[in-house]
Enzyme design. Structure first.
Site, PDB file in Angstrom:
ATOM      1  N   ILE A  52       0.840  -1.208   0.000  1.00  0.00           N
ATOM      2  CA  ILE A  52       0.000   0.000   0.000  1.00  0.00           C
ATOM      3  C   ILE A  52       0.873   1.255   0.000  1.00  0.00           C
ATOM      4  N   LYS A  97      12.330  -0.296   6.502  1.00  0.00           N
ATOM      5  CA  LYS A  97      13.400  -1.208   6.919  1.00  0.00           C
ATOM      6  C   LYS A  97      13.752  -2.196   5.804  1.00  0.00           C
ATOM      7  N   THR A 140      11.967  -5.106   4.944  1.00  0.00           N
ATOM      8  CA  THR A 140      11.810  -6.501   5.376  1.00  0.00           C
ATOM      9  C   THR A 140      11.525  -7.327   4.125  1.00  0.00           C
ATOM     10  N   ILE A 145      11.796   1.249  12.359  1.00  0.00           N
ATOM     11  CA  ILE A 145      11.062   2.158  13.260  1.00  0.00           C
ATOM     12  C   ILE A 145      11.254   1.804  14.738  1.00  0.00           C
ATOM     13  N   THR A 175      -6.367  -1.020  10.307  1.00  0.00           N
ATOM     14  CA  THR A 175      -7.126  -2.080   9.651  1.00  0.00           C
ATOM     15  C   THR A 175      -8.515  -2.243  10.265  1.00  0.00           C
ATOM     16  N   ASP A 176      -9.423  -2.833   9.481  1.00  0.00           N
ATOM     17  CA  ASP A 176     -10.750  -3.149  10.039  1.00  0.00           C
ATOM     18  C   ASP A 176     -10.688  -4.342  10.998  1.00  0.00           C
ATOM     19  N   GLU A 177      -9.560  -5.065  10.986  1.00  0.00           N
ATOM     20  CA  GLU A 177      -9.474  -6.272  11.836  1.00  0.00           C
ATOM     21  C   GLU A 177      -9.497  -5.939  13.326  1.00  0.00           C
ATOM     22  N   TYR A 210      -1.881 -10.297  15.082  1.00  0.00           N
ATOM     23  CA  TYR A 210      -1.751  -9.132  14.194  1.00  0.00           C
ATOM     24  C   TYR A 210      -2.748  -8.045  14.580  1.00  0.00           C
ATOM     25  N   ALA A 222      -4.418  -7.660  17.291  1.00  0.00           N
ATOM     26  CA  ALA A 222      -4.181  -7.144  18.655  1.00  0.00           C
ATOM     27  C   ALA A 222      -3.073  -6.092  18.628  1.00  0.00           C
ATOM     28  N   LYS A 258      -2.251  -4.193  16.026  1.00  0.00           N
ATOM     29  CA  LYS A 258      -2.750  -2.986  15.357  1.00  0.00           C
ATOM     30  C   LYS A 258      -3.720  -2.226  16.279  1.00  0.00           C
ATOM     31  N   ASN A 278      -9.781  -5.283   3.343  1.00  0.00           N
ATOM     32  CA  ASN A 278      -8.743  -5.990   2.556  1.00  0.00           C
ATOM     33  C   ASN A 278      -8.439  -5.290   1.237  1.00  0.00           C
ATOM     34  N   LYS A 295      -0.421 -13.231   0.432  1.00  0.00           N
ATOM     35  CA  LYS A 295      -1.808 -12.841   0.694  1.00  0.00           C
ATOM     36  C   LYS A 295      -2.720 -13.534  -0.323  1.00  0.00           C
ATOM     37  N   ASN A 309     -14.447 -16.427   0.474  1.00  0.00           N
ATOM     38  CA  ASN A 309     -13.155 -16.781  -0.134  1.00  0.00           C
ATOM     39  C   ASN A 309     -13.331 -17.761  -1.285  1.00  0.00           C
TER      40      ASN A 309
HETATM   41  P1  NAD Z   1       3.301  -4.784   3.556  1.00  0.00           P
HETATM   42  O1  NAD Z   1       3.628  -5.945   4.430  1.00  0.00           O
HETATM   43  O2  NAD Z   1       3.155  -4.988   2.090  1.00  0.00           O
HETATM   44  O3  NAD Z   1       4.379  -3.636   3.746  1.00  0.00           O
HETATM   45  C1  NAD Z   1       4.875  -3.273   5.010  1.00  0.00           C
HETATM   46  C2  NAD Z   1       6.079  -2.365   4.808  1.00  0.00           C
HETATM   47  O4  NAD Z   1       6.549  -1.975   6.097  1.00  0.00           O
HETATM   48  C3  NAD Z   1       7.247  -3.059   4.085  1.00  0.00           C
HETATM   49  O5  NAD Z   1       7.792  -2.203   3.116  1.00  0.00           O
HETATM   50  C4  NAD Z   1       8.240  -3.329   5.210  1.00  0.00           C
HETATM   51  O6  NAD Z   1       9.594  -3.358   4.763  1.00  0.00           O
HETATM   52  C5  NAD Z   1       7.971  -2.160   6.149  1.00  0.00           C
HETATM   53  N1  NAD Z   1       8.353  -2.461   7.536  1.00  0.00           N
HETATM   54  C6  NAD Z   1       8.018  -3.564   8.259  1.00  0.00           C
HETATM   55  N2  NAD Z   1       8.596  -3.502   9.484  1.00  0.00           N
HETATM   56  C7  NAD Z   1       9.279  -2.323   9.539  1.00  0.00           C
HETATM   57  C8  NAD Z   1      10.067  -1.686  10.540  1.00  0.00           C
HETATM   58  N3  NAD Z   1      10.272  -2.260  11.729  1.00  0.00           N
HETATM   59  N4  NAD Z   1      10.605  -0.485  10.263  1.00  0.00           N
HETATM   60  C9  NAD Z   1      10.411   0.107   9.042  1.00  0.00           C
HETATM   61  N5  NAD Z   1       9.704  -0.469   8.047  1.00  0.00           N
HETATM   62  C10 NAD Z   1       9.137  -1.654   8.301  1.00  0.00           C
HETATM   63  O7  NAD Z   1       1.972  -4.144   4.183  1.00  0.00           O
HETATM   64  P2  NAD Z   1       0.718  -3.482   3.462  1.00  0.00           P
HETATM   65  O8  NAD Z   1      -0.237  -4.536   3.109  1.00  0.00           O
HETATM   66  O9  NAD Z   1       1.198  -2.519   2.458  1.00  0.00           O
HETATM   67  O10 NAD Z   1       0.098  -2.691   4.719  1.00  0.00           O
HETATM   68  C11 NAD Z   1       0.534  -1.379   5.035  1.00  0.00           C
HETATM   69  C12 NAD Z   1      -0.233  -0.878   6.243  1.00  0.00           C
HETATM   70  O11 NAD Z   1      -1.626  -0.877   5.960  1.00  0.00           O
HETATM   71  C13 NAD Z   1      -0.055  -1.750   7.486  1.00  0.00           C
HETATM   72  O12 NAD Z   1       0.020  -0.893   8.596  1.00  0.00           O
HETATM   73  C14 NAD Z   1      -1.315  -2.599   7.540  1.00  0.00           C
HETATM   74  O13 NAD Z   1      -1.625  -2.938   8.860  1.00  0.00           O
HETATM   75  C15 NAD Z   1      -2.325  -1.656   6.941  1.00  0.00           C
HETATM   76  N6  NAD Z   1      -3.453  -2.286   6.245  1.00  0.00           N
HETATM   77  C16 NAD Z   1      -3.248  -3.241   5.295  1.00  0.00           C
HETATM   78  C17 NAD Z   1      -4.340  -3.770   4.610  1.00  0.00           C
HETATM   79  C18 NAD Z   1      -4.165  -4.808   3.529  1.00  0.00           C
HETATM   80  O14 NAD Z   1      -5.165  -5.357   3.039  1.00  0.00           O
HETATM   81  N7  NAD Z   1      -2.970  -5.111   3.075  1.00  0.00           N
HETATM   82  C19 NAD Z   1      -5.632  -3.341   4.918  1.00  0.00           C
HETATM   83  C20 NAD Z   1      -5.807  -2.374   5.923  1.00  0.00           C
HETATM   84  C21 NAD Z   1      -4.705  -1.841   6.563  1.00  0.00           C
HETATM   85  O1  DAU Z   2      -8.908  -6.626   6.596  1.00  0.00           O
HETATM   86  C1  DAU Z   2      -7.692  -5.971   6.419  1.00  0.00           C
HETATM   87  C2  DAU Z   2      -6.557  -6.962   6.533  1.00  0.00           C
HETATM   88  O2  DAU Z   2      -6.598  -7.761   5.356  1.00  0.00           O
HETATM   89  C3  DAU Z   2      -5.203  -6.295   6.677  1.00  0.00           C
HETATM   90  O3  DAU Z   2      -5.159  -5.586   7.886  1.00  0.00           O
HETATM   91  C4  DAU Z   2      -4.072  -7.331   6.649  1.00  0.00           C
HETATM   92  O4  DAU Z   2      -2.815  -6.686   6.682  1.00  0.00           O
HETATM   93  C5  DAU Z   2      -4.191  -8.135   5.377  1.00  0.00           C
HETATM   94  O5  DAU Z   2      -3.217  -9.148   5.346  1.00  0.00           O
HETATM   95  C6  DAU Z   2      -5.583  -8.747   5.246  1.00  0.00           C
HETATM   96  O6  DAU Z   2      -5.795  -9.784   6.239  1.00  0.00           O
HETATM   97  P1  DAU Z   2      -6.533 -11.177   5.884  1.00  0.00           P
HETATM   98  O7  DAU Z   2      -6.125 -12.179   6.868  1.00  0.00           O
HETATM   99  O8  DAU Z   2      -7.980 -10.953   5.670  1.00  0.00           O
HETATM  100  O9  DAU Z   2      -5.867 -11.433   4.425  1.00  0.00           O
HETATM  101  P2  DAU Z   2      -5.289 -12.765   3.751  1.00  0.00           P
HETATM  102  O10 DAU Z   2      -5.003 -12.410   2.321  1.00  0.00           O
HETATM  103  O11 DAU Z   2      -4.213 -13.389   4.548  1.00  0.00           O
HETATM  104  O12 DAU Z   2      -6.554 -13.741   3.769  1.00  0.00           O
HETATM  105  C7  DAU Z   2      -7.783 -13.392   3.167  1.00  0.00           C
HETATM  106  C8  DAU Z   2      -8.772 -14.514   3.451  1.00  0.00           C
HETATM  107  O13 DAU Z   2      -8.357 -15.673   2.709  1.00  0.00           O
HETATM  108  C9  DAU Z   2      -8.821 -14.959   4.896  1.00  0.00           C
HETATM  109  O14 DAU Z   2     -10.165 -15.320   5.228  1.00  0.00           O
HETATM  110  C10 DAU Z   2      -7.922 -16.192   4.950  1.00  0.00           C
HETATM  111  C11 DAU Z   2      -8.105 -16.777   3.576  1.00  0.00           C
HETATM  112  N1  DAU Z   2      -6.921 -17.497   3.023  1.00  0.00           N
HETATM  113  C12 DAU Z   2      -5.737 -16.842   3.006  1.00  0.00           C
HETATM  114  C13 DAU Z   2      -4.606 -17.452   2.478  1.00  0.00           C
HETATM  115  C14 DAU Z   2      -3.266 -16.752   2.483  1.00  0.00           C
HETATM  116  C15 DAU Z   2      -7.071 -18.768   2.476  1.00  0.00           C
HETATM  117  O15 DAU Z   2      -8.165 -19.344   2.463  1.00  0.00           O
HETATM  118  N2  DAU Z   2      -5.952 -19.368   1.952  1.00  0.00           N
HETATM  119  C16 DAU Z   2      -4.723 -18.763   1.931  1.00  0.00           C
HETATM  120  O16 DAU Z   2      -3.742 -19.381   1.457  1.00  0.00           O
END
Ligand code: NAD
Ligand code: DAU
Length: 352
Positions: free
Chosen positions: A16, A38, A40, A64, A133-135, A158, A160, A162, A187, A197, A257
């Site tokens: 994002i 960082k 990662t 961070i 996140t909505d989680e 996770y 908890a 956030k 998501n 993911k 799903n």
């Molecule tokens: P991501 O895992 O793709 O990216 C996370 C980034 O943070 C990476 O570039 C990583 O290198 C960096 N990072 C991790 N630990 C670090 C540290 N200690 N210091 C500095 N940088 C660090 O995550 P994303 O899916 O892009 O999510 C970004 C944010 O949005 C997160 O806070 C997540 O909780 C939130 N979010 C994600 C989703 C989703 O669906 N992916 C939905 C709602 C909210």
């Molecule tokens: O709702 C926002 C959150 O969405 C973000 O805060 C998180 O960072 C992001 O990872 C995401 O969390 P989910 O756990 O919902 O996403 P994930 O893609 O891991 O899984 C989506 C759904 O699919 C979930 O119900 C678990 C299921 N799943 C996931 C994987 C990886 C499967 O059935 N099989 C899989 O292999």
């Protein structure tokens, strides 16, 4: 150049964060965007290749958790605002190793809040926007939606972590008057998402004819939003949201799903010139995720009525764009999963 804002975006090399940085550096040449990451396993500077030469963009490789480096960055770049995305983001990894999530998501957030509190003048025009996140709201049954007033009820390590970070952000607002905003999004899907993911994992496995692991019966429901729309929502909330408030962001787009995976299979059979139903045969039901939240669904009415934000595209269109991107960028998947490309950048920045 005198920039009107020096915005520190944390986690900008991630999924994002990289979409948000692309939006900000192009739309606001008057702002300097400092990408702090960082790098990662989830962070990859290749995500930003198209904008890395822009004058108003800077990258710094910092953890961070490192409070001295964070303080130094605030001073070196005269940071005026923070948009905080850096986090450990994958629920399954948090079940394996909760401590990394506590360190980055909780302690890291508090480090940033402290640095902002120490460096910002109370009367200054600053914003600390925390991306969450909505989680944090827990799990819904068949009915209802998460609203901003829904009580927090996180259930995975996770969520908890956030939720804890959200509480610290609010605590800094109430206790010290730090000018904060929080957004809680559903998501995201789109290009550049690490293939652990659901959507990119399934796309990659379909391409390579590998099993498609669906947890439990595949009946869990998620509300999917195109990542570019999430970036535009963050932009809108950062500029127009009220200080001290949180805003839900979502797509009103719920899928079980299993329906989603079947839809992807059908779409990709067409794109890959396979027989109808060929990819569906790869679906494999596997042991459910522990504590698997049943349903997430967002009421984004506050964001729409106060700020006028709405998602820009329908899910089917966004999903097709996403599939096309992964099919055209197989080398990206290969490089982020074997670490080769990220490794090059890490060396380059470590040697500075
Ligand atoms: P991501 O895992 O793709 O990216 C996370 C980034 O943070 C990476 O570039 C990583 O290198 C960096 N990072 C991790 N630990 C670090 C540290 N200690 N210091 C500095 N940088 C660090 O995550 P994303 O899916 O892009 O999510 C970004 C944010 O949005 C997160 O806070 C997540 O909780 C939130 N979010 C994600 C989703 C989703 O669906 N992916 C939905 C709602 C909210
Ligand atoms: O709702 C926002 C959150 O969405 C973000 O805060 C998180 O960072 C992001 O990872 C995401 O969390 P989910 O756990 O919902 O996403 P994930 O893609 O891991 O899984 C989506 C759904 O699919 C979930 O119900 C678990 C299921 N799943 C996931 C994987 C990886 C499967 O059935 N099989 C899989 O292999």
């Amino acid at each position: 150049m005198n920039y009107s804002r020096n915005i520190l975006v944390t986690g900008g090399a991630g999924f994002i964060g990289s979409h948000l940085i692309r939006l900000l550096v192009n739309k606001y040449p008057q702002y300097r965007i400092i990408n702090l990451d960082k790098l990662t396993y989830a962070g990859n500077l290749r995500n930003l290749e198209d904008i890395e030469q822009m004058e108003n963009y800077v990258f710094v490789k910092v953890d961070i958790i490192d409070k001295d480096r964070i303080k130094a960055i605030f001073q070196e770049y005269a940071v005026s605002d923070v948009i905080h995305l850096a986090a450990e983001s994958h629920v399954d990894r948090s079940i394996e190793d909760p401590m990394e999530f506590v360190k980055t998501n909780v302690l890291g957030t508090v480090n940033l809040l402290q640095a902002a509190k120490e460096n910002w003048n109370k009367d200054g025009n600053h914003i600390f926007h925390h991306v969450s996140t909505d989680e944090v709201y827990g799990s819904l049954g068949a009915e209802g939606y998460f609203e901003e007033v829904t009580p927090y009820d996180p259930r995975s390590p996770y969520s908890a972590s956030k939720a804890s970070s959200d509480h610290f952000v609010m605590a800094f607002y109430h206790t010290y008057g730090l000018p904060i905003k929080i957004s809680n999004c559903s998501n995201n899907y789109g290009s550049h998402q690490f293939p652990e993911k659901l959507i990119p994992l399934m796309i990659n496995n379909i391409v390579h004819k590998k099993p498609l692991p669906v947890y439990g019966k595949g009946e869990n429901i998620r509300d999917w939003l195109w990542v570019v729309d999430h970036a535009s929502a963050i932009d809108a909330i950062f500029h127009e949201g009220r200080i001290g408030e949180s805003y839900n962001v979502g797509g009103l787009n719920e899928w079980t799903n299993i329906d989603l995976v079947r839809h992807l299979c059908r779409l990709m059979d067409k794109k890959l010139g396979r027989a109808d139903g060929e990819s569906e045969e790869l679906i494999t039901f596997v042991t459910d995720r522990s504590g698997h939240d049943l349903r997430y669904a967002i009421d984004a009415g506050k964001l729409e009525s106060e700020i006028g934000w709405k998602p820009s595209i329908q899910f089917e269109e966004g999903l097709e764009k996403t599939v096309d991107w992964y099919l055209e960028n197989e080398s990206w998947i290969k490089q982020v999963t074997d670490g080769s490309y990220r490794g090059y950048y890490i060396q380059m920045y470590d040697n500075r």
